[in-house]
Design a protein around this motif. Structure first.
Motif, PDB file in Angstrom:
ATOM      1  N   PRO A 138      28.608  20.960 -75.228  1.00  0.00           N
ATOM      2  CA  PRO A 138      28.059  20.848 -76.589  1.00  0.00           C
ATOM      3  C   PRO A 138      27.016  19.751 -76.767  1.00  0.00           C
ATOM      4  O   PRO A 138      26.103  19.898 -77.578  1.00  0.00           O
ATOM      5  CB  PRO A 138      29.309  20.571 -77.424  1.00  0.00           C
ATOM      6  N   ARG A 139      27.126  18.648 -76.018  1.00  0.00           N
ATOM      7  CA  ARG A 139      26.176  17.543 -76.207  1.00  0.00           C
ATOM      8  C   ARG A 139      25.321  17.224 -74.994  1.00  0.00           C
ATOM      9  O   ARG A 139      24.310  16.516 -75.127  1.00  0.00           O
ATOM     10  CB  ARG A 139      26.940  16.272 -76.608  1.00  0.00           C
ATOM     11  N   LEU A 140      25.697  17.710 -73.834  1.00  0.00           N
ATOM     12  CA  LEU A 140      25.102  17.223 -72.592  1.00  0.00           C
ATOM     13  C   LEU A 140      24.511  18.347 -71.745  1.00  0.00           C
ATOM     14  O   LEU A 140      24.933  19.495 -71.837  1.00  0.00           O
ATOM     15  CB  LEU A 140      26.163  16.499 -71.760  1.00  0.00           C
ATOM     16  N   GLU A 141      23.562  17.963 -70.896  1.00  0.00           N
ATOM     17  CA  GLU A 141      23.083  18.816 -69.817  1.00  0.00           C
ATOM     18  C   GLU A 141      23.304  18.071 -68.505  1.00  0.00           C
ATOM     19  O   GLU A 141      23.029  16.867 -68.417  1.00  0.00           O
ATOM     20  CB  GLU A 141      21.595  19.130 -69.954  1.00  0.00           C
ATOM     21  N   LEU A 142      23.827  18.768 -67.502  1.00  0.00           N
ATOM     22  CA  LEU A 142      23.993  18.199 -66.169  1.00  0.00           C
ATOM     23  C   LEU A 142      23.143  19.007 -65.201  1.00  0.00           C
ATOM     24  O   LEU A 142      23.154  20.243 -65.240  1.00  0.00           O
ATOM     25  CB  LEU A 142      25.456  18.232 -65.731  1.00  0.00           C
ATOM     26  N   ARG A 143      22.411  18.298 -64.328  1.00  0.00           N
ATOM     27  CA  ARG A 143      21.518  18.990 -63.390  1.00  0.00           C
ATOM     28  C   ARG A 143      21.317  18.139 -62.149  1.00  0.00           C
ATOM     29  O   ARG A 143      21.498  16.913 -62.167  1.00  0.00           O
ATOM     30  CB  ARG A 143      20.178  19.283 -64.049  1.00  0.00           C
ATOM     31  N   VAL A 144      20.938  18.800 -61.059  1.00  0.00           N
ATOM     32  CA  VAL A 144      20.514  18.079 -59.867  1.00  0.00           C
ATOM     33  C   VAL A 144      19.225  17.347 -60.229  1.00  0.00           C
ATOM     34  O   VAL A 144      18.292  17.940 -60.768  1.00  0.00           O
ATOM     35  CB  VAL A 144      20.296  19.047 -58.695  1.00  0.00           C
ATOM     36  N   GLN A 162      22.951  12.397 -49.791  1.00  0.00           N
ATOM     37  CA  GLN A 162      23.748  13.600 -50.010  1.00  0.00           C
ATOM     38  C   GLN A 162      22.915  14.856 -49.816  1.00  0.00           C
ATOM     39  O   GLN A 162      23.389  15.852 -49.277  1.00  0.00           O
ATOM     40  CB  GLN A 162      24.362  13.584 -51.425  1.00  0.00           C
ATOM     41  N   TRP A 163      21.669  14.816 -50.250  1.00  0.00           N
ATOM     42  CA  TRP A 163      20.792  15.983 -50.035  1.00  0.00           C
ATOM     43  C   TRP A 163      20.607  16.249 -48.550  1.00  0.00           C
ATOM     44  O   TRP A 163      20.721  17.398 -48.098  1.00  0.00           O
ATOM     45  CB  TRP A 163      19.421  15.740 -50.682  1.00  0.00           C
ATOM     46  N   SER A 164      20.314  15.210 -47.795  1.00  0.00           N
ATOM     47  CA  SER A 164      19.998  15.410 -46.379  1.00  0.00           C
ATOM     48  C   SER A 164      21.222  15.816 -45.567  1.00  0.00           C
ATOM     49  O   SER A 164      21.092  16.486 -44.538  1.00  0.00           O
ATOM     50  CB  SER A 164      19.383  14.142 -45.787  1.00  0.00           C
ATOM     51  N   GLY A 194      25.533  15.578 -56.635  1.00  0.00           N
ATOM     52  CA  GLY A 194      25.423  14.538 -57.640  1.00  0.00           C
ATOM     53  C   GLY A 194      24.503  15.006 -58.755  1.00  0.00           C
ATOM     54  O   GLY A 194      23.313  15.254 -58.524  1.00  0.00           O
ATOM     55  N   LEU A 195      25.048  15.145 -59.943  1.00  0.00           N
ATOM     56  CA  LEU A 195      24.299  15.636 -61.097  1.00  0.00           C
ATOM     57  C   LEU A 195      24.002  14.488 -62.046  1.00  0.00           C
ATOM     58  O   LEU A 195      24.863  13.631 -62.274  1.00  0.00           O
ATOM     59  CB  LEU A 195      25.102  16.705 -61.836  1.00  0.00           C
ATOM     60  N   VAL A 196      22.808  14.462 -62.618  1.00  0.00           N
ATOM     61  CA  VAL A 196      22.557  13.503 -63.686  1.00  0.00           C
ATOM     62  C   VAL A 196      23.071  14.087 -64.994  1.00  0.00           C
ATOM     63  O   VAL A 196      23.039  15.296 -65.214  1.00  0.00           O
ATOM     64  CB  VAL A 196      21.065  13.147 -63.814  1.00  0.00           C
ATOM     65  N   GLN A 201      27.509  12.596 -62.611  1.00  0.00           N
ATOM     66  CA  GLN A 201      28.785  13.246 -62.313  1.00  0.00           C
ATOM     67  C   GLN A 201      28.672  13.890 -60.941  1.00  0.00           C
ATOM     68  O   GLN A 201      27.757  14.678 -60.694  1.00  0.00           O
ATOM     69  CB  GLN A 201      29.109  14.306 -63.361  1.00  0.00           C
ATOM     70  N   GLU A 202      29.609  13.538 -60.061  1.00  0.00           N
ATOM     71  CA  GLU A 202      29.583  14.048 -58.689  1.00  0.00           C
ATOM     72  C   GLU A 202      30.783  14.959 -58.440  1.00  0.00           C
ATOM     73  O   GLU A 202      31.853  14.783 -59.031  1.00  0.00           O
ATOM     74  CB  GLU A 202      29.607  12.857 -57.719  1.00  0.00           C
ATOM     75  N   MET A 203      30.575  15.947 -57.584  1.00  0.00           N
ATOM     76  CA  MET A 203      31.664  16.807 -57.123  1.00  0.00           C
ATOM     77  C   MET A 203      31.445  17.049 -55.635  1.00  0.00           C
ATOM     78  O   MET A 203      30.318  17.290 -55.195  1.00  0.00           O
ATOM     79  CB  MET A 203      31.683  18.125 -57.883  1.00  0.00           C
ATOM     80  N   ASP A 204      32.524  16.966 -54.834  1.00  0.00           N
ATOM     81  CA  ASP A 204      32.378  17.140 -53.394  1.00  0.00           C
ATOM     82  C   ASP A 204      33.498  18.002 -52.835  1.00  0.00           C
ATOM     83  O   ASP A 204      34.525  18.212 -53.491  1.00  0.00           O
ATOM     84  CB  ASP A 204      32.361  15.785 -52.682  1.00  0.00           C
TER      85      ASP A 204
END
Length: 213
Positions: free
Chosen positions: A16-22, A70-72, A82-84, A95-98
């Protein structure tokens, strides 16, 4: 376009308030600036790796290097996304997920931080809810884990709100002293029962092979 070769750049999660993206490079620059200003009380250290004990410049640089690393290192057998976290066009945290061997284990772990000025407003709950929806709805996860030190009441509050249950303890050395981390685990039934945050996922389908799905 870069999304043809790295489709994760097209992945978007909305609450509702946020966007998370690479993050783009500009996003990473903003995130590094947030890290430089501080993400927790200096008297406490909520991270096993005390990366926030450095100077503002070191925190900013380390933030950039962690994401680039993490990308490499990404592979379907071992990945960390890792999402901003973006509020009204402004990057406020990450916010990170692994996962390892996600295609077999169907289990993810999560971690996050916010700039200090954004604490206590419920953003941490929305951020975690977003990646849990990505995990359980988008990727077909069966389990999610988290861990926080004994004194991290805010992290426990988020975990409880989202349906996690206790899963034992872990012992660490932080700043030269012993610290006890409390592990938590969330299964699909617990997630479904506690699910209250509306999440929309965009751009996932071309990313699925990268997650080992």
């Amino acid at each position: 376009m870069i999304t043809e070769h790295w489709p994760l750049f097209g992945l978007r999660l909305f609450t509702p308030r946020l966007e998370l993206r690479v993050p783009s490079l500009d996003d990473l620059g903003q995130l590094a600036g947030v890290a430089a200003t501080g993400v927790h009380d200096p008297d406490r250290q909520p991270f096993v790796v005390p990366w926030t004990d450095g100077s503002p410049a070191e925190r900013a640089r380390g933030t950039l290097q962690w994401h680039w690393g993490q990308w490499s290192a990404w592979s379907p057998a071992k990945w960390s996304i890792g999402l901003v976290t973006v509020l009204d066009g402004r990057v406020i945290g990450t916010q990170e997920m692994d996962a390892r061997n996600f295609g077999v284990l169907r289990e993810v772990g999560t971690g996050s931080w916010l700039g200090r000025e954004f604490h206590g407003r419920g953003y941490g709950t929305e951020m975690r809810a977003a990646v849990l929806d990505l995990a359980f709805t988008g990727l077909g996860a069966e389990q999610a884990t988290s861990e926080a030190f004994d004194d991290n009441a805010a992290s426990y509050a988020v975990s409880r709100k989202l349906g996690y249950a206790d899963d034992g303890i872990a012992r660490h050395v932080v700043r030269g002293r012993a610290a006890t981390g409390r592990r938590l685990r969330l299964d699909r039934a617990g997630w479904e029962a506690a699910r209250t945050v509306e999440v929309r996922i965009e751009g996932l389908e071309p990313c699925l092979p990268m997650f080992g799905v």
